[in-house]
Design a protein around this motif. Structure first.
Motif, short mmCIF file in Angstrom:
data_model
loop_
_atom_site.label_atom_id
_atom_site.label_comp_id
_atom_site.label_asym_id
_atom_site.label_seq_id
_atom_site.Cartn_x
_atom_site.Cartn_y
_atom_site.Cartn_z
N LYS A 265 5.12 -7.14 -29.66
CA LYS A 265 4.11 -6.72 -29.19
C LYS A 265 4.45 -5.65 -27.58
O LYS A 265 4.33 -5.28 -27.75
N LYS A 266 5.46 -6.47 -26.85
CA LYS A 266 5.84 -6.52 -26.04
C LYS A 266 6.34 -4.76 -25.48
O LYS A 266 6.45 -4.01 -25.03
N GLU A 267 7.94 -4.71 -26.85
CA GLU A 267 8.19 -3.78 -27.00
C GLU A 267 7.00 -2.40 -27.44
O GLU A 267 7.79 -1.27 -26.94
N PHE A 271 7.29 1.00 -25.03
CA PHE A 271 6.83 2.20 -26.18
C PHE A 271 6.81 3.08 -25.47
O PHE A 271 6.08 4.39 -25.01
N TYR A 272 4.75 2.52 -26.07
CA TYR A 272 3.47 3.42 -25.76
C TYR A 272 3.65 3.88 -24.92
O TYR A 272 3.20 5.47 -23.85
N GLN A 273 4.17 3.32 -22.99
CA GLN A 273 3.71 3.03 -22.03
C GLN A 273 4.46 4.35 -21.76
O GLN A 273 4.16 4.66 -20.69
N GLN A 274 5.62 4.00 -22.05
CA GLN A 274 6.93 5.18 -21.28
C GLN A 274 6.64 6.55 -21.63
O GLN A 274 6.36 7.68 -21.30
N ASN A 275 5.88 6.82 -23.13
CA ASN A 275 6.36 7.86 -23.92
C ASN A 275 4.50 8.62 -23.41
O ASN A 275 3.86 9.56 -23.29
N LEU A 276 3.84 7.60 -23.14
CA LEU A 276 1.63 8.74 -22.79
C LEU A 276 1.56 8.67 -21.42
O LEU A 276 0.54 9.16 -20.73
N SER A 363 7.37 0.36 -37.42
CA SER A 363 8.92 0.64 -36.97
C SER A 363 9.07 1.37 -35.98
O SER A 363 8.27 2.40 -35.64
N LEU A 364 10.38 1.33 -35.21
CA LEU A 364 10.44 2.89 -34.40
C LEU A 364 10.14 4.15 -35.13
O LEU A 364 9.64 4.89 -33.86
N LYS A 365 10.19 3.97 -36.37
CA LYS A 365 10.07 5.77 -36.62
C LYS A 365 8.17 6.24 -36.98
O LYS A 365 8.03 7.32 -35.82
#
Ligand code: PLP
Length: 381
Positions: A265-267, A271-276, A363-365
Protein backbone atom coordinates in the motif's frame (compact mmCIF):
# COMPACT_ATOMS: atom_id res chain seq x y z
CA UNK A 1 -10.37 -4.20 -15.45
CA UNK A 2 -7.96 -2.71 -12.93
CA UNK A 3 -10.08 -2.77 -9.79
CA UNK A 4 -10.16 -0.25 -6.98
CA UNK A 5 -9.23 -2.81 -4.33
CA UNK A 6 -9.94 -6.49 -4.60
CA UNK A 7 -9.21 -9.33 -2.19
CA UNK A 8 -5.65 -10.62 -2.37
CA UNK A 9 -5.82 -14.30 -1.42
CA UNK A 10 -2.22 -15.31 -1.82
CA UNK A 11 -1.56 -16.85 1.60
CA UNK A 12 -2.96 -19.85 3.45
CA UNK A 13 -6.63 -19.00 2.78
CA UNK A 14 -7.27 -22.23 0.81
CA UNK A 15 -5.51 -24.38 3.38
CA UNK A 16 -7.47 -22.97 6.34
CA UNK A 17 -10.81 -22.97 4.52
CA UNK A 18 -10.21 -26.57 3.43
CA UNK A 19 -9.66 -27.47 7.07
CA UNK A 20 -13.06 -25.95 7.95
CA UNK A 21 -14.73 -27.90 5.13
CA UNK A 22 -12.91 -31.16 5.86
CA UNK A 23 -13.74 -31.00 9.55
CA UNK A 24 -17.26 -29.62 9.10
CA UNK A 25 -16.69 -26.41 11.10
CA UNK A 26 -18.09 -23.80 8.75
CA UNK A 27 -20.57 -21.96 10.95
CA UNK A 28 -20.56 -19.82 14.11
CA UNK A 29 -18.29 -22.08 16.18
CA UNK A 30 -14.78 -23.36 15.52
CA UNK A 31 -11.13 -22.80 16.30
CA UNK A 32 -10.46 -20.05 13.78
CA UNK A 33 -12.76 -17.53 15.45
CA UNK A 34 -10.78 -17.22 18.73
CA UNK A 35 -7.49 -17.51 16.80
CA UNK A 36 -8.43 -14.65 14.51
CA UNK A 37 -9.69 -12.57 17.46
CA UNK A 38 -6.47 -13.16 19.35
CA UNK A 39 -4.31 -12.30 16.36
CA UNK A 40 -6.12 -8.98 15.87
CA UNK A 41 -6.09 -8.19 19.61
CA UNK A 42 -2.32 -8.79 19.76
CA UNK A 43 -1.65 -6.77 16.64
CA UNK A 44 -3.82 -3.83 17.75
CA UNK A 45 -2.54 -4.05 21.33
CA UNK A 46 -5.96 -4.38 22.94
CA UNK A 47 -7.05 -6.91 25.53
CA UNK A 48 -10.28 -8.01 23.90
CA UNK A 49 -11.48 -8.50 20.32
CA UNK A 50 -14.94 -9.74 19.36
CA UNK A 51 -15.41 -10.93 15.76
CA UNK A 52 -18.64 -9.79 14.09
CA UNK A 53 -20.44 -10.34 10.80
CA UNK A 54 -19.50 -6.83 9.56
CA UNK A 55 -17.97 -3.55 10.63
CA UNK A 56 -21.46 -2.07 10.64
CA UNK A 57 -22.63 -4.77 13.06
CA UNK A 58 -19.61 -3.99 15.30
CA UNK A 59 -20.58 -0.30 15.27
CA UNK A 60 -24.17 -1.15 16.17
CA UNK A 61 -22.94 -3.28 19.06
CA UNK A 62 -20.60 -0.46 20.13
CA UNK A 63 -23.65 1.78 20.51
CA UNK A 64 -25.50 -0.88 22.50
CA UNK A 65 -22.67 -1.71 24.92
CA UNK A 66 -22.17 1.99 25.62
CA UNK A 67 -25.87 2.39 26.37
CA UNK A 68 -26.46 4.92 23.63
CA UNK A 69 -30.15 5.24 22.83
CA UNK A 70 -32.94 7.45 21.55
CA UNK A 71 -32.35 10.17 24.14
CA UNK A 72 -28.75 10.64 23.05
CA UNK A 73 -26.74 12.41 20.36
CA UNK A 74 -23.41 11.33 18.88
CA UNK A 75 -20.83 13.61 17.26
CA UNK A 76 -19.55 12.27 13.93
CA UNK A 77 -17.67 13.69 10.91
CA UNK A 78 -19.86 14.43 7.91
CA UNK A 79 -17.19 13.00 5.58
CA UNK A 80 -17.45 9.29 6.28
CA UNK A 81 -19.00 6.14 4.90
CA UNK A 82 -22.72 5.98 5.70
CA UNK A 83 -22.34 2.95 8.01
CA UNK A 84 -20.88 5.15 10.77
CA UNK A 85 -24.06 7.21 10.87
CA UNK A 86 -26.49 4.36 10.27
CA UNK A 87 -25.23 2.67 13.44
CA UNK A 88 -26.03 5.80 15.45
CA UNK A 89 -29.54 5.77 14.01
CA UNK A 90 -30.09 2.02 14.60
CA UNK A 91 -30.25 2.75 18.35
CA UNK A 92 -32.46 5.80 17.86
CA UNK A 93 -29.73 8.34 18.68
CA UNK A 94 -29.19 11.50 16.62
CA UNK A 95 -26.01 12.29 14.69
CA UNK A 96 -24.44 15.75 15.04
CA UNK A 97 -22.35 16.30 11.93
CA UNK A 98 -19.03 18.11 12.13
CA UNK A 99 -17.06 19.33 9.13
CA UNK A 100 -13.52 18.13 8.44
CA UNK A 101 -10.16 19.87 7.98
CA UNK A 102 -9.41 20.84 4.38
CA UNK A 103 -6.00 19.13 4.30
CA UNK A 104 -6.28 16.00 6.51
CA UNK A 105 -9.99 15.38 5.72
CA UNK A 106 -10.47 14.32 9.37
CA UNK A 107 -13.01 15.69 11.85
CA UNK A 108 -12.32 19.32 12.80
CA UNK A 109 -11.72 19.31 16.55
CA UNK A 110 -12.16 23.09 16.93
CA UNK A 111 -15.65 22.71 15.46
CA UNK A 112 -16.45 19.89 17.91
CA UNK A 113 -15.64 22.29 20.72
CA UNK A 114 -17.60 25.12 19.08
CA UNK A 115 -20.63 22.84 18.96
CA UNK A 116 -20.30 21.79 22.58
CA UNK A 117 -19.69 25.33 23.85
CA UNK A 118 -22.33 27.12 21.78
CA UNK A 119 -25.06 24.58 21.10
CA UNK A 120 -25.32 22.60 24.34
CA UNK A 121 -26.21 23.25 28.00
CA UNK A 122 -24.94 21.49 31.09
CA UNK A 123 -27.14 19.48 33.47
CA UNK A 124 -26.20 16.86 36.07
CA UNK A 125 -22.81 16.02 34.62
CA UNK A 126 -23.86 15.87 30.97
CA UNK A 127 -24.19 18.24 28.03
CA UNK A 128 -27.52 18.48 26.19
CA UNK A 129 -28.24 19.82 22.71
CA UNK A 130 -30.13 23.13 23.05
CA UNK A 131 -32.58 22.28 20.25
CA UNK A 132 -33.19 18.55 20.58
CA UNK A 133 -32.47 18.30 24.34
CA UNK A 134 -30.65 15.07 23.59
CA UNK A 135 -27.72 14.14 25.80
CA UNK A 136 -24.45 14.34 23.84
CA UNK A 137 -22.97 10.99 24.82
CA UNK A 138 -20.14 10.19 22.45
CA UNK A 139 -17.74 11.21 19.73
CA UNK A 140 -17.55 8.69 16.93
CA UNK A 141 -14.10 9.47 15.54
CA UNK A 142 -13.51 8.02 12.08
CA UNK A 143 -10.02 7.18 10.79
CA UNK A 144 -10.85 8.28 7.28
CA UNK A 145 -8.92 6.51 4.48
CA UNK A 146 -6.29 5.24 6.93
CA UNK A 147 -5.46 8.67 8.33
CA UNK A 148 -6.42 9.28 11.98
CA UNK A 149 -7.92 12.47 13.43
CA UNK A 150 -6.23 14.50 16.18
CA UNK A 151 -7.00 11.99 18.91
CA UNK A 152 -5.18 13.98 21.62
CA UNK A 153 -7.54 16.90 21.06
CA UNK A 154 -10.54 14.59 20.77
CA UNK A 155 -9.71 12.78 24.01
CA UNK A 156 -9.21 16.13 25.77
CA UNK A 157 -12.64 17.32 24.55
CA UNK A 158 -14.21 13.99 25.48
CA UNK A 159 -12.84 14.31 29.03
CA UNK A 160 -13.91 17.94 29.35
CA UNK A 161 -17.49 17.30 28.18
CA UNK A 162 -17.96 13.83 29.65
CA UNK A 163 -18.19 12.04 26.30
CA UNK A 164 -17.22 8.51 25.36
CA UNK A 165 -14.76 8.07 22.50
CA UNK A 166 -15.74 5.46 19.92
CA UNK A 167 -13.18 4.82 17.18
CA UNK A 168 -14.35 3.80 13.73
CA UNK A 169 -11.12 2.25 12.45
CA UNK A 170 -12.92 0.30 9.70
CA UNK A 171 -10.48 1.57 7.08
CA UNK A 172 -7.37 1.88 9.22
CA UNK A 173 -6.02 -1.52 10.28
CA UNK A 174 -2.24 -1.07 10.34
CA UNK A 175 -2.27 2.71 10.80
CA UNK A 176 -0.73 4.23 13.96
CA UNK A 177 -1.24 7.38 15.97
CA UNK A 178 2.11 8.01 17.67
CA UNK A 179 2.63 4.67 19.51
CA UNK A 180 -1.03 3.61 19.38
CA UNK A 181 -2.41 1.24 16.78
CA UNK A 182 -5.64 2.20 15.01
CA UNK A 183 -8.34 0.20 16.74
CA UNK A 184 -6.85 0.68 20.21
CA UNK A 185 -7.72 4.33 20.78
CA UNK A 186 -11.45 4.35 21.51
CA UNK A 187 -13.10 3.05 24.65
CA UNK A 188 -14.67 0.87 21.99
CA UNK A 189 -13.14 0.64 18.51
CA UNK A 190 -14.18 -1.25 15.41
CA UNK A 191 -12.59 -2.69 12.27
CA UNK A 192 -14.07 -3.85 8.97
CA UNK A 193 -12.95 -6.81 6.86
CA UNK A 194 -15.18 -6.01 3.93
CA UNK A 195 -13.85 -7.09 0.51
CA UNK A 196 -12.08 -3.82 -0.26
CA UNK A 197 -10.27 -3.44 3.09
CA UNK A 198 -6.56 -3.96 3.82
CA UNK A 199 -7.35 -7.48 4.96
CA UNK A 200 -10.67 -9.13 4.18
CA UNK A 201 -12.85 -12.00 5.29
CA UNK A 202 -15.24 -11.36 2.42
CA UNK A 203 -17.47 -9.63 4.94
CA UNK A 204 -16.74 -9.23 8.62
CA UNK A 205 -15.75 -6.91 11.41
CA UNK A 206 -14.30 -6.74 14.90
CA UNK A 207 -15.11 -4.85 18.09
CA UNK A 208 -12.04 -3.98 20.19
CA UNK A 209 -11.80 -2.83 23.78
CA UNK A 210 -9.57 -2.92 26.84
CA UNK A 211 -12.56 -3.64 29.10
CA UNK A 212 -13.61 -7.16 29.95
CA UNK A 213 -17.26 -6.26 30.75
CA UNK A 214 -17.67 -4.48 27.41
CA UNK A 215 -16.23 -7.44 25.52
CA UNK A 216 -18.44 -9.90 27.43
CA UNK A 217 -21.55 -7.80 26.77
CA UNK A 218 -20.67 -7.48 23.08
CA UNK A 219 -20.21 -11.27 22.79
CA UNK A 220 -23.56 -11.79 24.51
CA UNK A 221 -25.38 -9.37 22.20
CA UNK A 222 -24.01 -10.90 18.99
CA UNK A 223 -25.14 -14.35 20.17
CA UNK A 224 -28.83 -13.29 20.33
CA UNK A 225 -28.26 -12.42 24.02
CA UNK A 226 -28.57 -16.11 24.85
CA UNK A 227 -27.97 -16.99 28.48
CA UNK A 228 -25.40 -19.78 28.93
CA UNK A 229 -26.85 -23.27 29.13
CA UNK A 230 -28.89 -25.64 27.04
CA UNK A 231 -32.21 -23.85 27.33
CA UNK A 232 -33.12 -21.10 24.91
CA UNK A 233 -33.31 -18.23 27.34
CA UNK A 234 -32.46 -14.69 26.24
CA UNK A 235 -32.20 -11.80 28.66
CA UNK A 236 -32.29 -8.79 26.29
CA UNK A 237 -32.75 -8.04 22.61
CA UNK A 238 -29.74 -9.43 20.78
CA UNK A 239 -28.53 -9.97 17.23
CA UNK A 240 -27.18 -12.67 14.98
CA UNK A 241 -23.95 -10.81 14.31
CA UNK A 242 -21.34 -13.58 14.69
CA UNK A 243 -18.51 -14.08 12.22
CA UNK A 244 -18.46 -17.54 10.63
CA UNK A 245 -15.52 -19.86 11.35
CA UNK A 246 -14.90 -20.28 7.61
CA UNK A 247 -14.54 -16.49 7.29
CA UNK A 248 -12.35 -16.23 10.39
CA UNK A 249 -10.11 -18.84 8.69
CA UNK A 250 -9.69 -16.47 5.75
CA UNK A 251 -9.10 -13.59 8.19
CA UNK A 252 -6.32 -15.47 9.96
CA UNK A 253 -4.58 -16.22 6.67
CA UNK A 254 -4.96 -12.57 5.68
CA UNK A 255 -3.50 -11.33 8.98
CA UNK A 256 -0.39 -13.43 8.32
CA UNK A 257 0.16 -11.29 5.21
CA UNK A 258 -0.61 -7.90 6.77
CA UNK A 259 3.04 -6.66 6.83
CA UNK A 260 3.42 -7.36 3.07
CA UNK A 261 0.04 -5.75 2.35
CA UNK A 262 1.02 -2.61 4.26
CA UNK A 263 4.34 -2.36 2.41
CA UNK A 264 2.56 -2.71 -0.92
CA UNK A 265 0.00 0.00 0.00
CA UNK A 266 2.86 2.34 0.85
CA UNK A 267 4.57 1.64 -2.47
CA UNK A 268 1.34 2.23 -4.39
CA UNK A 269 0.80 5.56 -2.66
CA UNK A 270 4.42 6.63 -3.23
CA UNK A 271 4.11 5.76 -6.94
CA UNK A 272 0.95 7.82 -7.41
CA UNK A 273 2.36 10.68 -5.37
CA UNK A 274 5.58 10.78 -7.39
CA UNK A 275 3.69 10.82 -10.69
CA UNK A 276 0.62 12.89 -9.89
CA UNK A 277 1.76 15.63 -7.53
CA UNK A 278 3.76 17.29 -10.38
CA UNK A 279 0.44 17.45 -12.31
CA UNK A 280 -1.19 19.40 -9.46
CA UNK A 281 -2.90 16.47 -7.69
CA UNK A 282 -3.01 16.95 -3.90
CA UNK A 283 -2.82 13.96 -1.54
CA UNK A 284 -4.38 13.75 1.90
CA UNK A 285 -2.07 15.31 4.50
CA UNK A 286 -1.51 13.06 7.50
CA UNK A 287 -2.42 14.33 10.95
CA UNK A 288 0.66 14.91 13.16
CA UNK A 289 1.79 11.60 14.64
CA UNK A 290 0.02 9.39 12.08
CA UNK A 291 1.58 6.66 10.01
CA UNK A 292 -1.07 5.59 7.51
CA UNK A 293 -1.94 2.20 6.07
CA UNK A 294 -2.72 4.09 2.81
CA UNK A 295 -5.88 2.05 2.41
CA UNK A 296 -7.03 3.90 -0.71
CA UNK A 297 -4.78 6.37 -2.49
CA UNK A 298 -6.99 9.43 -2.83
CA UNK A 299 -6.16 12.80 -4.39
CA UNK A 300 -7.81 16.18 -4.87
CA UNK A 301 -7.84 17.00 -8.57
CA UNK A 302 -6.38 20.14 -10.10
CA UNK A 303 -9.07 22.82 -10.61
CA UNK A 304 -9.26 22.36 -14.38
CA UNK A 305 -9.91 18.59 -14.15
CA UNK A 306 -13.56 17.52 -13.99
CA UNK A 307 -14.07 14.66 -11.55
CA UNK A 308 -16.93 12.86 -13.25
CA UNK A 309 -15.37 13.12 -16.70
CA UNK A 310 -12.09 11.70 -15.39
CA UNK A 311 -13.89 8.83 -13.60
CA UNK A 312 -15.81 8.05 -16.80
CA UNK A 313 -12.64 8.22 -18.92
CA UNK A 314 -10.78 5.87 -16.59
CA UNK A 315 -13.70 3.44 -16.53
CA UNK A 316 -13.88 3.39 -20.34
CA UNK A 317 -10.19 2.48 -20.26
CA UNK A 318 -10.67 -0.44 -17.89
CA UNK A 319 -9.73 1.39 -14.69
CA UNK A 320 -12.01 1.48 -11.66
CA UNK A 321 -11.51 4.72 -9.72
CA UNK A 322 -14.18 6.18 -7.48
CA UNK A 323 -15.58 9.24 -5.85
CA UNK A 324 -15.47 9.83 -2.08
CA UNK A 325 -18.69 9.61 -0.08
CA UNK A 326 -21.27 12.33 -0.49
CA UNK A 327 -21.12 14.17 2.86
CA UNK A 328 -23.65 12.78 5.30
CA UNK A 329 -25.40 16.10 6.04
CA UNK A 330 -26.39 16.30 2.36
CA UNK A 331 -28.13 12.89 2.27
CA UNK A 332 -31.93 12.93 2.35
CA UNK A 333 -32.31 11.00 5.57
CA UNK A 334 -29.81 13.14 7.50
CA UNK A 335 -30.28 16.59 5.98
CA UNK A 336 -32.36 17.82 8.94
CA UNK A 337 -29.64 16.86 11.44
CA UNK A 338 -27.35 19.48 12.94
CA UNK A 339 -24.25 20.29 10.91
CA UNK A 340 -21.41 22.44 12.24
CA UNK A 341 -19.09 24.00 9.67
CA UNK A 342 -17.33 27.25 8.73
CA UNK A 343 -16.80 26.74 5.06
CA UNK A 344 -18.10 23.34 4.07
CA UNK A 345 -14.71 21.70 3.50
CA UNK A 346 -16.31 18.24 3.21
CA UNK A 347 -18.34 19.29 0.18
CA UNK A 348 -15.29 20.85 -1.47
CA UNK A 349 -13.26 17.69 -0.90
CA UNK A 350 -16.12 15.52 -2.13
CA UNK A 351 -16.47 17.57 -5.32
CA UNK A 352 -12.78 17.20 -6.23
CA UNK A 353 -11.41 13.95 -4.75
CA UNK A 354 -10.99 10.57 -6.40
CA UNK A 355 -9.66 7.28 -5.07
CA UNK A 356 -7.37 5.34 -7.41
CA UNK A 357 -6.83 1.58 -7.76
CA UNK A 358 -5.01 0.55 -4.59
CA UNK A 359 -5.37 -3.23 -4.36
CA UNK A 360 -2.37 -5.06 -2.94
CA UNK A 361 -2.25 -7.33 -6.01
CA UNK A 362 -1.87 -4.47 -8.49
CA UNK A 363 1.21 -4.74 -10.74
CA UNK A 364 3.67 -2.01 -11.67
CA UNK A 365 2.42 -2.25 -15.25
CA UNK A 366 -1.15 -1.61 -14.08
CA UNK A 367 -0.07 1.32 -11.91
CA UNK A 368 1.78 2.76 -14.88
CA UNK A 369 -1.34 2.39 -17.02
CA UNK A 370 -3.44 4.30 -14.44
CA UNK A 371 -0.91 7.13 -14.34
CA UNK A 372 -0.54 7.23 -18.15
CA UNK A 373 -4.29 7.44 -18.65
CA UNK A 374 -4.58 10.21 -16.07
CA UNK A 375 -1.78 12.14 -17.77
CA UNK A 376 -3.52 11.69 -21.12
CA UNK A 377 -6.77 13.07 -19.66
CA UNK A 378 -5.12 15.99 -17.87
CA UNK A 379 -3.28 17.00 -21.05
CA UNK A 380 -6.69 17.37 -22.75
CA UNK A 381 -8.31 19.28 -19.85
C1 PLP B 1 -15.63 4.31 7.91
C2 PLP B 1 -16.38 3.02 7.79
N1 PLP B 1 -17.18 2.64 8.79
C3 PLP B 1 -17.87 1.49 8.75
C4 PLP B 1 -17.78 0.65 7.66
C5 PLP B 1 -18.64 -0.57 7.64
O1 PLP B 1 -17.97 -1.74 7.53
P1 PLP B 1 -18.66 -3.03 6.84
O2 PLP B 1 -18.72 -2.78 5.39
O3 PLP B 1 -17.75 -4.15 7.21
O4 PLP B 1 -20.01 -3.17 7.45
C6 PLP B 1 -16.94 0.99 6.59
C7 PLP B 1 -16.73 0.20 5.37
O5 PLP B 1 -17.19 -0.60 4.82
C8 PLP B 1 -16.25 2.23 6.63
O6 PLP B 1 -15.48 2.62 5.61
Amino acid sequence: MIYLARPNLSGKEWEYVKKCLDENWISVAGEFIPQFEQKIAEYCQVKYAVATSSGTAALHIAMRVLNIGHQDAVIVPTLTFVASVNAICYVGASPVFIDVYPNTWQINTELIETYLLQHTYYKNGFFYDKDTHKCVKAILAVNTLGNIPDMIAIQRIANKFNLVLIEDAAEALGSCYYQDKAGSIGKVSILSFNGNKVITTGGGGMLLTQQKEISAHAKHLIHQAKVNGREYIHDEIGYNYRLLNILAAIGLAQMEQLPQFLNKKKEIHAFYQQNLVPLGFVPQKLTDGVSSNYWLSTFILPTEVNKQSLLDFLYQNGIEARSLWKPMHTLDMFCKSKYISHDNCAETIYSKAISLPSGTDISLKELQKVVDKIKEFVAKS
